[in-house]
Design a protein around this motif. Structure first.
Motif, PDB file in Angstrom:
ATOM      1  N   HIS A 137       0.855  -1.188   0.000  1.00  0.00           N
ATOM      2  CA  HIS A 137       0.000   0.000   0.000  1.00  0.00           C
ATOM      3  C   HIS A 137       0.891   1.238   0.000  1.00  0.00           C
ATOM      4  O   HIS A 137       1.693   1.449   0.910  1.00  0.00           O
ATOM      5  N   LEU A 138       0.734   2.072  -1.030  1.00  0.00           N
ATOM      6  CA  LEU A 138       1.507   3.314  -1.138  1.00  0.00           C
ATOM      7  C   LEU A 138       0.625   4.461  -0.640  1.00  0.00           C
ATOM      8  O   LEU A 138      -0.080   5.126  -1.408  1.00  0.00           O
ATOM      9  N   ASP A 139       0.648   4.695   0.681  1.00  0.00           N
ATOM     10  CA  ASP A 139      -0.128   5.795   1.249  1.00  0.00           C
ATOM     11  C   ASP A 139       0.707   7.074   1.242  1.00  0.00           C
ATOM     12  O   ASP A 139       1.834   7.107   0.737  1.00  0.00           O
ATOM     13  N   GLU A 140       0.161   8.134   1.851  1.00  0.00           N
ATOM     14  CA  GLU A 140       0.841   9.431   1.849  1.00  0.00           C
ATOM     15  C   GLU A 140       2.167   9.372   2.605  1.00  0.00           C
ATOM     16  O   GLU A 140       3.141  10.036   2.220  1.00  0.00           O
ATOM     17  N   ASP A 141       2.174   8.599   3.670  1.00  0.00           N
ATOM     18  CA  ASP A 141       3.432   8.490   4.431  1.00  0.00           C
ATOM     19  C   ASP A 141       4.533   7.868   3.575  1.00  0.00           C
ATOM     20  O   ASP A 141       5.706   8.281   3.643  1.00  0.00           O
ATOM     21  N   THR A 142       4.170   6.878   2.760  1.00  0.00           N
ATOM     22  CA  THR A 142       5.170   6.243   1.893  1.00  0.00           C
ATOM     23  C   THR A 142       5.693   7.225   0.857  1.00  0.00           C
ATOM     24  O   THR A 142       6.897   7.285   0.592  1.00  0.00           O
ATOM     25  N   TRP A 143       4.796   8.014   0.262  1.00  0.00           N
ATOM     26  CA  TRP A 143       5.251   8.996  -0.726  1.00  0.00           C
ATOM     27  C   TRP A 143       6.124  10.077  -0.086  1.00  0.00           C
ATOM     28  O   TRP A 143       7.060  10.596  -0.719  1.00  0.00           O
ATOM     29  N   GLU A 144       5.835  10.419   1.153  1.00  0.00           N
ATOM     30  CA  GLU A 144       6.702  11.372   1.855  1.00  0.00           C
ATOM     31  C   GLU A 144       8.091  10.780   2.083  1.00  0.00           C
ATOM     32  O   GLU A 144       9.115  11.482   1.984  1.00  0.00           O
ATOM     33  N   GLU A 145       8.123   9.470   2.373  1.00  0.00           N
ATOM     34  CA  GLU A 145       9.420   8.812   2.538  1.00  0.00           C
ATOM     35  C   GLU A 145      10.197   8.797   1.226  1.00  0.00           C
ATOM     36  O   GLU A 145      11.428   8.946   1.204  1.00  0.00           O
ATOM     37  N   ILE A 146       9.477   8.615   0.125  1.00  0.00           N
ATOM     38  CA  ILE A 146      10.128   8.652  -1.194  1.00  0.00           C
ATOM     39  C   ILE A 146      10.718  10.033  -1.448  1.00  0.00           C
ATOM     40  O   ILE A 146      11.858  10.172  -1.940  1.00  0.00           O
ATOM     41  N   GLU A 147       9.963  11.074  -1.099  1.00  0.00           N
ATOM     42  CA  GLU A 147      10.480  12.439  -1.263  1.00  0.00           C
ATOM     43  C   GLU A 147      11.730  12.656  -0.398  1.00  0.00           C
ATOM     44  O   GLU A 147      12.718  13.255  -0.851  1.00  0.00           O
ATOM     45  N   ASP A 148      11.676  12.182   0.837  1.00  0.00           N
ATOM     46  CA  ASP A 148      12.828  12.357   1.734  1.00  0.00           C
ATOM     47  C   ASP A 148      14.064  11.632   1.187  1.00  0.00           C
ATOM     48  O   ASP A 148      15.193  12.137   1.292  1.00  0.00           O
ATOM     49  N   THR A 149      13.838  10.466   0.601  1.00  0.00           N
ATOM     50  CA  THR A 149      14.962   9.711   0.034  1.00  0.00           C
ATOM     51  C   THR A 149      15.616  10.492  -1.103  1.00  0.00           C
ATOM     52  O   THR A 149      16.853  10.569  -1.200  1.00  0.00           O
ATOM     53  N   LEU A 150      14.806  11.081  -1.953  1.00  0.00           N
ATOM     54  CA  LEU A 150      15.344  11.856  -3.072  1.00  0.00           C
ATOM     55  C   LEU A 150      16.058  13.119  -2.594  1.00  0.00           C
ATOM     56  O   LEU A 150      17.123  13.476  -3.105  1.00  0.00           O
ATOM     57  N   LEU A 151      15.481  13.786  -1.606  1.00  0.00           N
ATOM     58  CA  LEU A 151      16.113  15.009  -1.092  1.00  0.00           C
ATOM     59  C   LEU A 151      17.433  14.690  -0.386  1.00  0.00           C
ATOM     60  O   LEU A 151      18.405  15.435  -0.498  1.00  0.00           O
ATOM     61  N   THR A 152      17.445  13.578   0.346  1.00  0.00           N
ATOM     62  CA  THR A 152      18.681  13.178   1.032  1.00  0.00           C
ATOM     63  C   THR A 152      19.788  12.863   0.039  1.00  0.00           C
ATOM     64  O   THR A 152      20.973  13.066   0.322  1.00  0.00           O
ATOM     65  N   ALA A 153      19.415  12.386  -1.131  1.00  0.00           N
ATOM     66  CA  ALA A 153      20.393  12.068  -2.176  1.00  0.00           C
ATOM     67  C   ALA A 153      20.789  13.295  -2.987  1.00  0.00           C
ATOM     68  O   ALA A 153      21.456  13.169  -4.014  1.00  0.00           O
ATOM     69  N   ASP A 154      20.386  14.504  -2.538  1.00  0.00           N
ATOM     70  CA  ASP A 154      20.759  15.769  -3.183  1.00  0.00           C
ATOM     71  C   ASP A 154      20.194  15.924  -4.591  1.00  0.00           C
ATOM     72  O   ASP A 154      20.799  16.573  -5.445  1.00  0.00           O
ATOM     73  N   VAL A 155      19.000  15.361  -4.813  1.00  0.00           N
ATOM     74  CA  VAL A 155      18.374  15.533  -6.119  1.00  0.00           C
ATOM     75  C   VAL A 155      17.875  16.961  -6.299  1.00  0.00           C
ATOM     76  O   VAL A 155      17.886  17.503  -7.410  1.00  0.00           O
ATOM     77  N   GLY A 156      17.470  17.579  -5.200  1.00  0.00           N
ATOM     78  CA  GLY A 156      16.933  18.943  -5.283  1.00  0.00           C
ATOM     79  C   GLY A 156      15.430  18.947  -5.121  1.00  0.00           C
ATOM     80  O   GLY A 156      14.742  17.960  -5.423  1.00  0.00           O
ATOM     81  N   VAL A 157      14.891  20.086  -4.647  1.00  0.00           N
ATOM     82  CA  VAL A 157      13.470  20.155  -4.318  1.00  0.00           C
ATOM     83  C   VAL A 157      12.601  20.046  -5.569  1.00  0.00           C
ATOM     84  O   VAL A 157      11.691  19.203  -5.651  1.00  0.00           O
ATOM     85  N   THR A 158      12.853  20.874  -6.560  1.00  0.00           N
ATOM     86  CA  THR A 158      12.000  20.881  -7.758  1.00  0.00           C
ATOM     87  C   THR A 158      12.070  19.563  -8.517  1.00  0.00           C
ATOM     88  O   THR A 158      11.009  18.995  -8.867  1.00  0.00           O
ATOM     89  N   PRO A 159      13.246  19.035  -8.808  1.00  0.00           N
ATOM     90  CA  PRO A 159      13.284  17.729  -9.483  1.00  0.00           C
ATOM     91  C   PRO A 159      12.600  16.627  -8.681  1.00  0.00           C
ATOM     92  O   PRO A 159      11.969  15.735  -9.263  1.00  0.00           O
TER      93      PRO A 159
END
Length: 411
Positions: A137-159
């Motif tokens: 189940h991909l709920d909102e908490d999971t999508w927030e974790e996906i965002e955090d993973t990308l930000l931690t990897a220095d992808v940048g906010v907009t990308p």
């Protein structure tokens, strides 16, 4: 009258007698007294200390020569003439053998060969995303974790926001998700995010104006000189003839380091005195490259803090002076992949001084965060053309988006 004559005679006789007595007395004073010659007795020999072995034997008297037998210096024989020794000078080329020229690894597929090193950073991005997307189940908490993973990897906010939005849409349409489908979906989106259509070729081919000129710029400590040397290996491996310009005159031994890199692949290094004018050395390097008919001139510039206005202006001067020979084909900005957002600030300031045409990311192995590739391209609007994946001489590779993403997400 007779008495007078008699008196005179007596006086003369008396004077003569007195004179004879005086002369006789003087002669007696000059003669040495008759006496026997002094007897010189030899000193008594000092008693010898008790000795052992050969030293215990009584001393033997050596024969002595008289004065007549001793040869005086004036009568000594002249020394024999010394034969002249022929001095043979050794030419510098014969004194020390030239270092062996190495054959660099071909660049085609080099990133694929170095995939294992690049995959060390996949835990923070590729595998983390796959693990999250594989949840039932991909709920909102999971999508927030996906965002955090990308930000931690220095992808940048907009990308990051763009990628998450596309993933949510495609996962919803896909419905049932197998691991293979998720991996293919994530790979496609990441390649799109990195940019698969960008021109990542380093312009290093000789043209009508002369050799291609490549400036290597960046802040202190990112590895510009090492990157310049490794780039020379990349170009030589692709069949280019290269001249190196050691325009980093502020750092001690920078010219020696660059010359060592050049000698290993048979590339000549143009250098000047320590503390000399960098623009002058860069100008001479391009001049020599034109005279020798080489394909590429690589110019290593001094590291400079992006906050120092004077040093940044000097970098602009180097570029303007070089352009008197012809256009500068590439300005490669070297960034340390581990610096994250600070590297983006540096990139922005350099782009204001010189027209950056490509990015070289170093230290993109180990704990590096692969998302910096996306962020820096978005920040500058120029592509990443080369990435450094280790300390080895051939660990600089042309950037290939597909191979890069495959290394991030794994098999």
């Amino acid at each position: 009258m007779e008495y007078v004559i008699l008196a005179v005679v007596i006086a003369v006789v008396a004077v003569g007698a007195i004179a004879g007595l005086v002369v006789s007395g003087r002669r007696r004073q000059q003669l040495p007294p008759k006496s026997q010659a002094p007897v010189i007795t030899a000193p008594e020999p000092t008693p010898r200390e008790p000795q052992v072995g050969e030293e215990s034997a009584p001393p033997t008297e050596e024969p002595r020569r008289t004065v007549e037998e001793v040869q005086l210096p004036a009568e000594a024989e002249a020394p024999e003439a010394v034969e002249a020794v022929e001095v043979v000078e050794v030419a510098p080329a014969e004194a020390e053998a030239a270092p062996a020229v190495e054959v660099p690894e071909p660049t085609a597929g080099r990133l694929v060969r170095l995939r294992s090193r690049l995959s060390r950073s996949q835990n923070s991005l590729g595998k983390g995303l796959l693990s999250l997307l594989s949840r039932e189940h991909l709920d909102e908490d999971t999508w927030e974790e996906i965002e955090d993973t990308l930000l931690t990897a220095d992808v940048g906010v907009t990308p990051t926001q763009e990628l998450v939005e596309r993933l949510r849409t495609r996962v919803k349409v896909l419905g049932t998700r197998t691991p293979e489908e998720l991996r293919a979906l994530l790979r496609e989106e990441l390649v799109e995010l990195v940019g698969k259509d960008a021109d990542r070729v380093v312009r290093s081919t000789r043209h009508e104006e002369g050799p291609a000129v490549v400036l290597v710029v960046g802040v202190n400590g990112v590895g510009k000189t090492t990157t310049t040397g490794k780039l020379a290996r990349v170009l030589v491996a692709d069949g280019r003839k290269v001249v190196l310009g050691a325009a980093d005159t502020f750092r001690a031994a920078a010219a020696d380091q660059l010359q060592t890199w050049g000698e290993r692949v048979g590339a000549r290094t143009v250098r000047g005195p320590e503390g000399g004018d960098p623009a002058s050395i860069a100008f001479d390097a391009v001049k020599e490259g034109i005279a020798e008919g080489v394909d590429t001139v690589l110019i290593d510039t001094a590291g400079r803090l992006h906050t120092k206005t004077g040093l940044m202006d000097e970098l602009g001067k180097v570029k303007r002076v070089v352009e008197k020979h012809g256009p500068v084909d590439e300005v490669l900005l070297v960034l340390d992949a581990t610096t994250g957002q600070n590297g983006l600030i540096q990139a922005r300031v350099f782009a204001e001084v010189v027209d950056i045409t490509g990015i070289v990311l170093t230290k993109l192995d180990g704990t590096a965060k692969g998302g910096i590739v996306v962020a820096v391209q978005r920040e500058l609007g120029v592509p990443v053309k080369l990435i450094g994946l280790g300390e080895g001489a051939d660990d600089l590779a042309p950037f290939e988006p597909g191979a890069f993403v495959d290394a991030l997400i794994g098999d």
